[in-house]
Design an enzyme around this catalytic site. Structure first.
Site, short mmCIF file in Angstrom:
data_model
loop_
_atom_site.label_atom_id
_atom_site.label_comp_id
_atom_site.label_asym_id
_atom_site.label_seq_id
_atom_site.Cartn_x
_atom_site.Cartn_y
_atom_site.Cartn_z
N ASN A 9 1.60 -0.95 0.23
CA ASN A 9 0.17 -0.18 0.11
C ASN A 9 1.22 1.21 0.07
O ASN A 9 1.67 1.19 1.15
CB ASN A 9 -1.22 -0.59 1.43
CG ASN A 9 -2.03 1.22 1.60
OD1 ASN A 9 -1.93 2.08 0.82
ND2 ASN A 9 -2.50 1.56 2.08
N TRP A 10 0.73 2.15 -1.10
CA TRP A 10 2.00 3.12 -0.72
C TRP A 10 1.35 3.95 -0.86
O TRP A 10 1.84 5.58 -0.44
CB TRP A 10 2.12 2.96 -2.52
CG TRP A 10 3.34 2.57 -2.54
CD1 TRP A 10 3.31 1.49 -2.20
CD2 TRP A 10 3.83 1.80 -4.40
NE1 TRP A 10 4.51 -0.18 -2.85
CE2 TRP A 10 4.29 0.47 -4.84
CE3 TRP A 10 3.64 2.00 -5.64
CZ2 TRP A 10 5.02 -0.02 -5.76
CZ3 TRP A 10 4.04 1.61 -7.05
CH2 TRP A 10 4.93 0.82 -6.67
N LYS A 11 -0.02 4.31 -0.24
CA LYS A 11 -0.36 5.42 0.55
C LYS A 11 -0.25 6.40 -0.06
O LYS A 11 -0.85 6.94 -1.83
CB LYS A 11 -0.18 5.54 1.98
CG LYS A 11 -0.30 3.88 2.98
CD LYS A 11 -0.29 4.02 4.40
CE LYS A 11 -0.18 3.22 4.65
NZ LYS A 11 -0.13 2.91 6.08
N HIS A 95 -9.02 1.33 4.37
CA HIS A 95 -8.20 1.39 5.40
C HIS A 95 -8.58 2.25 6.62
O HIS A 95 -8.89 3.25 6.24
CB HIS A 95 -7.07 1.96 4.60
CG HIS A 95 -6.36 2.35 5.85
ND1 HIS A 95 -5.05 2.82 5.71
CD2 HIS A 95 -4.83 1.12 5.00
CE1 HIS A 95 -3.94 2.43 6.19
NE2 HIS A 95 -3.69 1.30 5.65
N GLU A 97 -7.27 4.58 7.57
CA GLU A 97 -6.46 6.34 7.57
C GLU A 97 -7.68 6.22 6.71
O GLU A 97 -8.03 8.12 7.91
CB GLU A 97 -4.83 6.14 6.70
CG GLU A 97 -3.78 6.42 7.74
CD GLU A 97 -2.90 5.53 6.58
OE1 GLU A 97 -2.34 5.08 5.55
OE2 GLU A 97 -2.07 4.62 7.50
N GLU A 167 -5.34 -5.03 10.15
CA GLU A 167 -4.65 -3.80 10.42
C GLU A 167 -5.32 -3.08 11.93
O GLU A 167 -5.84 -2.06 11.46
CB GLU A 167 -4.13 -2.56 9.66
CG GLU A 167 -4.37 -3.56 8.34
CD GLU A 167 -3.34 -2.68 7.29
OE1 GLU A 167 -2.38 -2.85 6.88
OE2 GLU A 167 -4.05 -1.45 6.51
N GLY A 173 2.39 2.16 11.12
CA GLY A 173 3.08 3.23 10.69
C GLY A 173 4.17 3.42 11.79
O GLY A 173 4.86 4.34 12.71
N SER A 215 3.61 -2.13 10.77
CA SER A 215 4.65 -1.90 10.70
C SER A 215 5.44 -3.43 10.17
O SER A 215 6.49 -4.29 10.95
CB SER A 215 5.09 -2.12 12.20
OG SER A 215 4.97 -0.89 12.58
N GLY A 236 2.73 -1.38 4.10
CA GLY A 236 2.83 0.23 4.09
C GLY A 236 4.31 0.49 3.74
O GLY A 236 4.77 0.69 2.60
N GLY A 237 5.34 1.57 4.70
CA GLY A 237 6.70 1.89 4.54
C GLY A 237 7.94 0.89 3.56
O GLY A 237 7.79 0.97 2.93
P1 13P Z 1 2.99 -0.12 7.05
O1 13P Z 1 3.46 -1.10 7.21
O2 13P Z 1 3.97 1.34 7.60
O3 13P Z 1 2.67 0.05 8.99
O4 13P Z 1 1.98 0.43 6.93
C1 13P Z 1 0.31 -0.73 7.21
C2 13P Z 1 -0.58 0.00 5.83
O5 13P Z 1 -1.22 0.66 6.87
C3 13P Z 1 -0.51 -1.48 4.99
O6 13P Z 1 -1.76 -0.74 4.52
#
Ligand code: 13P
Length: 250
Positions: A9-11, A95, A97, A167, A173, A215, A236-237
């Site tokens: 997920n590149w957000k 998601h 967020e 999640e 994050g 994470s 994510g990251g």
């Molecule tokens: P991180 O891997 O950066 O914690 O993010 C997870 C995420 O929100 C994937 O959708």
């Protein structure tokens, strides 16, 4: 046997050239067949470019969101029909967020999931508790409500297009990954809830892929995936850098 999925997920991260560079790197460095299915979810405006780079690979390119309606007056939103036109038929929904900062409720998620599945899309439905909910002992009731309300009225036949991502919000994050035991406990709960909710739920839930997100890094993915109910990662990251994304997939 449920196939593993590694999804990035590149957000709202990465410039166009950075997204293109990761896509090109994946195309070049990944073998044409991988044991795990690989997915990426770039920003909307990067979708045409990233999907054209990855067009001849098995890597799935999906959207991070979609509006649950046909082409219509809805300023600032993107219709599934517009996504399909550029070859996108997979989307994230719900998601954390979007839930936390953009008011996305279980009811809105339900509308999106129903509409997208009805359009033949695959959906990755994201659920998970906040730190306050975990600390007050409400993790399972929160997950149960997210499942019951988010998946309300969805026919069992459409479940083959559904993926669930657990999640925990406190792990996203933050560098605080859930332990494999904490994640496994939540995944087993989710599978069991779904088994009890729908006609034919037992079979449906046995074949449902449930991803863990929060994470995930190359050094913790193996222990998470060793658990019987963890079918992959929504990352994510660590998916936003080519080296660590490749390491995760390997
Ligand atoms: P991180 O891997 O950066 O914690 O993010 C997870 C995420 O929100 C994937 O959708």
């Amino acid at each position: 046997m449920r196939r593993k999925i590694i999804a990035g997920n590149w957000k709202m991260n990465l410039t166009l050239s950075e997204a293109n560079a990761i896509a090109s790197g994946l195309k070049e460095k990944l073998p044409s067949k991988t044991d795990a299915e690989v997915m990426v979810f770039p920003s909307f405006i990067h979708l045409p470019s990233v999907s054209s780079i990855l067009g001849e690979t098995n890597i799935v390119v999906g959207s991070q969101n979609a509006y649950p309606a046909a082409l219509t007056a809805m300023t600032g939103e993107i219709a599934p029909a517009q996504l399909r036109e550029i070859g996108i038929t997979t989307s994230l929904v719900g998601h954390s967020e979007r839930r936390q900062f953009l008011g996305e409720t279980n009811e809105i998620c339900n509308e999106k999931i129903k509409f997208l599945l009805g359009q033949g899309f695959r959906v990755v439905y994201c659920i998970g508790e906040t730190l306050a909910e975990r600390e007050s002992g409400n993790t399972f009731s929160v997950l149960s409500t997210q499942i019951k309300q988010g998946l309300k009225g969805i026919e069992s036949a459409l479940f083959s297009k559904l993926i669930v991502a657990y999640e925990p919000v406190w792990a996203i994050g933050t560098g605080k990954v859930a332990t494999p035991e904490q994640a496994e406990e939540a995944h087993a709960f989710i599978r069991n809830e779904i088994a009890g909710l729908f006609v034919g739920g037992k079979e449906v839930s046995e074949s449902l892929q449930i991803l863990y997100g929060g994470s995930v890094k190359p050094d913790n993915i193996a222990s998470l995936l060793s658990k019987p109910n963890i079918d992959g990662g929504l990352v994510g990251g660590a998916s936003q850098k080519l080296d660590s994304f490749l390491a995760l997939i390997k």
